[in-house]
Motif scaffolding. Structure first.
Motif, mmCIF file in Angstrom:
data_model
loop_
_atom_site.group_PDB
_atom_site.id
_atom_site.type_symbol
_atom_site.label_atom_id
_atom_site.label_comp_id
_atom_site.label_asym_id
_atom_site.label_seq_id
_atom_site.Cartn_x
_atom_site.Cartn_y
_atom_site.Cartn_z
ATOM 1 N N ASP A 1 0.825 -1.207 0.000
ATOM 2 C CA ASP A 1 0.000 0.000 0.000
ATOM 3 C C ASP A 1 0.861 1.259 0.000
ATOM 4 O OD1 ASP A 1 -2.364 -1.324 0.036
ATOM 5 O OD2 ASP A 1 -2.817 -0.970 2.147
ATOM 6 N N ARG A 2 0.392 2.265 -0.721
ATOM 7 C CA ARG A 2 0.990 3.590 -0.580
ATOM 8 C C ARG A 2 0.422 4.224 0.681
ATOM 9 N NH1 ARG A 2 -0.029 7.191 -5.592
ATOM 10 N NH2 ARG A 2 1.245 8.596 -4.318
ATOM 11 N N PRO A 3 1.251 4.734 1.567
ATOM 12 C CA PRO A 3 0.738 5.262 2.835
ATOM 13 C C PRO A 3 -0.044 6.556 2.665
ATOM 14 C CG PRO A 3 3.089 5.694 2.634
ATOM 15 C CD PRO A 3 2.726 4.800 1.486
ATOM 16 N N ALA A 4 -1.027 6.734 3.543
ATOM 17 C CA ALA A 4 -1.765 7.989 3.598
ATOM 18 C C ALA A 4 -0.886 9.064 4.223
ATOM 19 C CB ALA A 4 -3.042 7.814 4.420
ATOM 20 N N ASN A 5 -1.068 10.289 3.784
ATOM 21 C CA ASN A 5 -0.377 11.448 4.332
ATOM 22 C C ASN A 5 -1.398 12.221 5.166
ATOM 23 O OD1 ASN A 5 0.616 14.110 4.702
ATOM 24 N ND2 ASN A 5 1.890 13.964 2.873
ATOM 25 N N PRO A 6 -1.331 12.132 6.502
ATOM 26 C CA PRO A 6 -2.373 12.733 7.331
ATOM 27 C C PRO A 6 -2.586 14.226 7.085
ATOM 28 C CG PRO A 6 -1.054 11.244 8.644
ATOM 29 C CD PRO A 6 -0.364 11.364 7.325
ATOM 30 N N CYS A 7 -1.503 14.983 6.941
ATOM 31 C CA CYS A 7 -1.658 16.427 6.753
ATOM 32 C C CYS A 7 -2.240 16.756 5.384
ATOM 33 C CB CYS A 7 -0.313 17.128 6.948
ATOM 34 S SG CYS A 7 0.232 17.189 8.673
ATOM 35 N N ALA A 8 -1.842 16.004 4.367
ATOM 36 C CA ALA A 8 -2.422 16.204 3.041
ATOM 37 C C ALA A 8 -3.904 15.854 3.055
ATOM 38 C CB ALA A 8 -1.677 15.369 2.007
ATOM 39 N N PHE A 9 -4.262 14.785 3.770
ATOM 40 C CA PHE A 9 -5.675 14.410 3.918
ATOM 41 C C PHE A 9 -6.455 15.538 4.579
ATOM 42 C CE2 PHE A 9 -8.958 12.929 6.825
ATOM 43 C CZ PHE A 9 -9.785 12.185 6.003
ATOM 44 N N ALA A 10 -5.906 16.087 5.663
ATOM 45 C CA ALA A 10 -6.603 17.143 6.393
ATOM 46 C C ALA A 10 -6.787 18.389 5.523
ATOM 47 C CB ALA A 10 -5.844 17.485 7.670
ATOM 48 N N LEU A 11 -5.760 18.754 4.789
ATOM 49 C CA LEU A 11 -5.882 19.904 3.888
ATOM 50 C C LEU A 11 -6.931 19.651 2.822
ATOM 51 C CD1 LEU A 11 -2.206 21.114 3.306
ATOM 52 C CD2 LEU A 11 -4.124 22.532 4.067
ATOM 53 N N GLY A 12 -6.906 18.459 2.247
ATOM 54 C CA GLY A 12 -7.887 18.113 1.225
ATOM 55 C C GLY A 12 -9.305 18.107 1.748
#
Length: 348
Positions: A156-167
């Motif tokens: 799996d490609r890991p999730a980026n928590p900060c990118a998720f939050a910004l999105g």
């Protein structure tokens, strides 16, 4: 909404009589102490503070805070926290979650509390593993992570928590490290922000993912691997003792960020950017920087307040009731109603 009065407390006022039970050496201990040291500095009142968590190692947090608290169900802490904030907007709400609790089963709930901009601090402890359930790969585990659920290595490609939050529309993004002396500063900035303040905290799981962040979190050489961001300050890292001062510059041709040397400390001549925490495009660029080519961005990455959800809800409620009789009895008697006279002894 009324800002609560500030009071004087000490760290001891925020500690409970419960035995703190995490694995020896767990980064959660450091985060707990950072929070307990920060709250007195904010003038916070334990009687006006609430910690809400889901499921996971991090979610034991409310037991160790001498405040109101809820240890809720897996992934649903944002929903509970939203309800608490709507019921009593004056409460100081802190949401505690982990990379599994918040980004797997709870990803949808986390997205909505961020996009709604409910006024609370959201601390996501990221250890890139499921700790409580014995070390399975989590949404943030790196490619090739070997675990009971990925014995041949995660693909799996890991999730980026900060990118998720910004999105998801978050208006505040911060990053810290469990043992960093700068973590309280990030917590203070998040608390000062009016709205959903998202803080990713890199946390060392001593048992199942030990030292996974050593490439940038290890004290030795940290100056070269950590980019601590402060609004209004140049984006500098490194020191003369560790290979020279460097900075982050915008490449005008590619419109991408790049690392530059800063000889003699003249960052302006080197074209180093001054951090604008209100620039959402810059925030996206920072949280997506590939570590190794760049240092790890930490501190206050984005801070641009907007109207909050609970204020809008209560304003709507107030407008809807203006000039109207709020009597429930009259409301029930309105429209197609009738009265039955007589007694039970009367013939039908």
């Amino acid at each position: 909404m009324n800002a609560p009065a500030k009071i004087e407390t000490t760290l001891k006022d925020w500690e409970t009589d419960q035995e703190v039970r995490w694995c020896p050496g767990c980064g959660d201990y450091a985060i707990l102490k950072a929070v307990q040291r920060t709250l007195p500095q904010l003038g916070a009142d334990p009687k006006n503070t609430c910690f809400i968590s889901g499921i996971g190692c991090s979610s034991r947090f409310p037991y160790y805070m001498e405040t109101y608290g809820f240890h809720t169900i897996h992934g649903r802490a944002p929903a509970f926290a939203t309800g608490v904030k709507l019921a009593n907007p004056d409460l100081d709400v802190w949401l505690v979650t982990g990379d599994g609790d918040g980004l797997s089963i709870g990803g949808n709930h986390l997205m909505h509390v961020l996009r709604r901009n409910v006024n609370m601090q959201i601390m996501l402890f990221n250890n890139e593993i499921y700790g409580l359930t014995k070390g399975q790969a989590s949404p943030t585990s790196r490619v090739d992570t070997r675990s009971p659920s990925t014995p041949l290595g995660s693909v799996d490609r890991p999730a980026n928590p900060c990118a998720f939050a910004l999105g998801a529309g978050a208006r505040f993004i911060g990053r810290g490290i469990d043992v960093s002396k700068h973590l309280p500063d990030v917590l203070k900035a998040a608390h000062a922000h009016q709205g959903a303040a998202f803080i990713e905290i890199f946390q060392n799981c001593i048992v199942y993912n030990k030292d996974v962040f050593d490439d940038f979190a290890k004290p030795k050489g940290a100056e070269q691997q950590q980019l601590w961001l402060t609004p209004g300050e140049p984006m500098l890292f490194g020191s003369e003792k560790t290979g020279g001062v460097k900075g982050i510059r915008l490449n005008q041709q590619s419109l991408s960020l790049e690392v530059v040397d800063v000889p003699d400390g003249d960052w302006e001549k080197a074209g180093v950017l001054v951090h604008d925490a209100t620039n959402r495009t810059l925030a996206h660029m920072l949280v997506e920087l590939p570590f190794g080519e760049f240092p790890m961005p930490l501190g206050v990455i984005y801070d641009d307040p907007a109207p909050t959800f609970e204020v809008a809800v209560h304003d709507e409620k107030r407008r809807a009731s203006e000039g109207k009789d709020n009597s429930l009895a009259k409301l029930l008697a309105k429209g197609q109603t009738w009265t039955v006279s007589g007694t039970a002894a009367d013939p039908v």
